[in-house]
Scaffold this motif. Structure first.
Motif, mmCIF file in Angstrom:
data_model
loop_
_atom_site.group_PDB
_atom_site.id
_atom_site.type_symbol
_atom_site.label_atom_id
_atom_site.label_comp_id
_atom_site.label_asym_id
_atom_site.label_seq_id
_atom_site.Cartn_x
_atom_site.Cartn_y
_atom_site.Cartn_z
ATOM 1 N N ASN A 171 52.031 50.359 37.916
ATOM 2 C CA ASN A 171 53.088 49.899 38.819
ATOM 3 C C ASN A 171 54.401 49.691 38.080
ATOM 4 O O ASN A 171 55.480 49.953 38.620
ATOM 5 C CB ASN A 171 52.670 48.594 39.501
ATOM 6 C CG ASN A 171 51.558 48.797 40.507
ATOM 7 O OD1 ASN A 171 51.329 49.914 40.970
ATOM 8 N ND2 ASN A 171 50.848 47.737 40.844
ATOM 9 N N TYR A 172 54.305 49.225 36.837
ATOM 10 C CA TYR A 172 55.527 48.985 36.069
ATOM 11 C C TYR A 172 56.180 50.300 35.644
ATOM 12 O O TYR A 172 57.390 50.484 35.787
ATOM 13 C CB TYR A 172 55.217 48.138 34.835
ATOM 14 C CG TYR A 172 56.444 47.839 33.998
ATOM 15 C CD1 TYR A 172 57.281 46.783 34.324
ATOM 16 C CD2 TYR A 172 56.766 48.625 32.890
ATOM 17 C CE1 TYR A 172 58.415 46.511 33.575
ATOM 18 C CE2 TYR A 172 57.897 48.364 32.138
ATOM 19 C CZ TYR A 172 58.716 47.306 32.480
ATOM 20 O OH TYR A 172 59.842 47.057 31.739
ATOM 21 N N SER A 224 42.881 45.457 36.860
ATOM 22 C CA SER A 224 44.153 44.831 37.245
ATOM 23 C C SER A 224 45.238 45.113 36.213
ATOM 24 O O SER A 224 46.396 45.352 36.567
ATOM 25 C CB SER A 224 43.974 43.317 37.400
ATOM 26 O OG SER A 224 43.058 43.025 38.429
ATOM 27 N N LEU A 236 50.192 38.212 35.022
ATOM 28 C CA LEU A 236 48.859 38.593 35.490
ATOM 29 C C LEU A 236 47.794 37.721 34.832
ATOM 30 O O LEU A 236 46.869 37.238 35.498
ATOM 31 C CB LEU A 236 48.605 40.067 35.179
ATOM 32 C CG LEU A 236 47.194 40.593 35.494
ATOM 33 C CD1 LEU A 236 46.930 40.550 36.990
ATOM 34 C CD2 LEU A 236 47.019 42.010 34.967
ATOM 35 N N LYS A 254 55.216 41.051 32.677
ATOM 36 C CA LYS A 254 54.370 41.312 33.844
ATOM 37 C C LYS A 254 52.900 41.040 33.527
ATOM 38 O O LYS A 254 52.167 40.462 34.339
ATOM 39 C CB LYS A 254 54.547 42.767 34.301
ATOM 40 C CG LYS A 254 55.887 43.072 34.944
ATOM 41 C CD LYS A 254 55.985 42.409 36.301
ATOM 42 C CE LYS A 254 57.236 42.845 37.038
ATOM 43 N NZ LYS A 254 57.363 42.170 38.349
ATOM 44 N N LEU A 255 52.462 41.459 32.345
ATOM 45 C CA LEU A 255 51.074 41.213 31.944
ATOM 46 C C LEU A 255 50.810 39.720 31.763
ATOM 47 O O LEU A 255 49.741 39.219 32.126
ATOM 48 C CB LEU A 255 50.762 41.964 30.651
ATOM 49 C CG LEU A 255 50.543 43.476 30.779
ATOM 50 C CD1 LEU A 255 50.466 44.116 29.407
ATOM 51 C CD2 LEU A 255 49.276 43.778 31.576
ATOM 52 N N ARG A 266 46.425 48.654 36.651
ATOM 53 C CA ARG A 266 47.284 48.745 37.830
ATOM 54 C C ARG A 266 48.670 48.178 37.530
ATOM 55 O O ARG A 266 49.689 48.706 37.982
ATOM 56 C CB ARG A 266 46.649 47.995 38.999
ATOM 57 C CG ARG A 266 47.376 48.220 40.332
ATOM 58 C CD ARG A 266 46.764 47.405 41.454
ATOM 59 N NE ARG A 266 45.347 47.675 41.601
ATOM 60 C CZ ARG A 266 44.395 46.777 41.385
ATOM 61 N NH1 ARG A 266 44.715 45.551 41.012
ATOM 62 N NH2 ARG A 266 43.135 47.080 41.546
ATOM 63 N N CYS A 267 48.702 47.106 36.749
ATOM 64 C CA CYS A 267 49.975 46.498 36.363
ATOM 65 C C CYS A 267 50.826 47.483 35.559
ATOM 66 O O CYS A 267 52.034 47.611 35.788
ATOM 67 C CB CYS A 267 49.718 45.227 35.553
ATOM 68 S SG CYS A 267 51.205 44.375 34.995
#
Length: 344
Positions: A36-37, A29, A13, A9-10, A32-33
């Motif tokens: 959210n994960y 950001s 991003l 995910k990172l 937030r990632c």
């Protein structure tokens, strides 16, 4: 199939932000990632330790550069497929889907979906036996898997169940599998029970031909109907929680009811276990953009017992949400509660 990791995910991003140095990434950001994960609120120090730990174990900078090259290659593949489509149209010949390799076949499927009015929400860059595309249409989020198989091969039950699991992870209400081959009987039966749509070779070829001809076919029985323009609409991310694996949510959708203007949820449950389930209820929580639960309701099903292999529909509504709160809602969480019945 498996869900994406936090590292992946990172990386996605960093590709979006075009990071060329590790210390230049957007901390807000990235935080937030992580939140959210993990789906938990941590303080900034804890999140920073998580990020530092990932950076110490992995060379995220170089990996993100490789992913960026992969994204550029994907765009190049798209252009090749579009060229093949144009060539097929000019020559009045059917596009041979069997001549495409796996990557080009997936690119072709993406063009078919776009042609029929689906919005591409997300294409995973880090795709290791994962879904290929997430699309959206008519307030329904759909996980899509394109399978390029060998001639004579069949897509089996395992793939169907794996897609349902991954679709739940990405909060997709439905799943869609397209293949140049066919599905075995077990896969077809299972898909009908867990809200997975199957498009085999016989259904896919006409769609490809329609794409080549440049026509917009309507009312395909195996595609979602044309989007209806609604004056009152709302879009929510969805999360479905299962206390066990016995009773499954095979279909769920939400909408603003035209007559009452209430936020309404409806769907179907299926008992995949060998024994009945009783005291079934659906718990729905609604969250605002600060991830605070601001509305919550528990809806008992009007059925004493759900037998093995039995399906039941549900429909509930929130009648206390003022119109001005609609735009503040961003996510719902649906959780099933029930009891197993071991003795009659």
């Amino acid at each position: 199939m498996r869900p994406s990791s936090l590292r992946e995910k990172l990386l996605e991003l960093y590709v979006e932000q075009n990071i060329d140095e590790v210390d230049k990434y957007d901390m807000v950001s990235a935080q937030r990632c992580v939140i959210n994960y993990l789906r938990k609120k941590y303080d900034d120090k804890k999140i920073r330790r998580i990020l530092d730990d990932l950076h110490s174990k992995h060379d995220l900078l170089n990996e993100s550069k490789e992913l960026k090259k992969k994204a550029q290659l994907s765009q190049y593949i798209d252009s090749i497929v579009l060229s093949r489509i144009r060539d097929s149209y000019k020559s009045s010949q059917i596009l041979d889907i069997d001549s495409l390799d796996s990557v080009k076949f997936k690119a072709l499927v993406k063009q078919v979906l776009i042609h029929f009015g689906y919005d591409i929400l997300f294409v995973p860059l880090y795709n290791l036996n994962n879904i290929d595309i997430i699309v959206h249409r008519k307030d329904i989020k759909i996980a899509v898997l394109a399978i390029k198989g060998e001639t004579g091969s069949l897509v089996g039950l395992k793939t169907i169940r794996q897609l349902r699991y991954i679709a739940n992870y990405y909060h997709c209400e439905q799943g869609l599998i397209l293949t140049n081959t066919y599905f075995d009987t077990e896969a077809i039966n299972e898909a009908s029970n867990i809200s997975i749509t199957l498009l085999d070779r016989d259904k896919l070829i006409p769609l490809v031909q329609d794409l080549v001809d440049g026509r917009q076919e309507k009312d395909k029985e195996y595609l979602i109907d044309e989007i209806e323009k609604q004056e009152d609409s709302i879009f929510l991310e969805g999360e479905i929680k299962f206390p066990k694996t016995k009773v499954q949510v095979v279909y769920v959708k939400y909408y603003i009811d035209d007559d009452s203007s209430f936020l309404t949820f409806e769907g179907k449950l299926f008992n995949s276990g060998k024994r009945p389930a009783s005291n079934i209820s659906v718990d729905i929580k609604l969250f605002n953009r600060n991830n605070d639960c601001i509305y919550m309701k528990n809806f008992p099903l009007n059925k004493e017992k759900l037998e093995s292999k039995e399906e039941i529909s549900f429909k509930f509504y929130f009648n206390e949400i003022p119109r001005e709160d609609w735009e503040n809602l961003c996510r719902y969480q649906l959780k099933l509660e029930y009891k197993n019945t071991y003795k009659e």
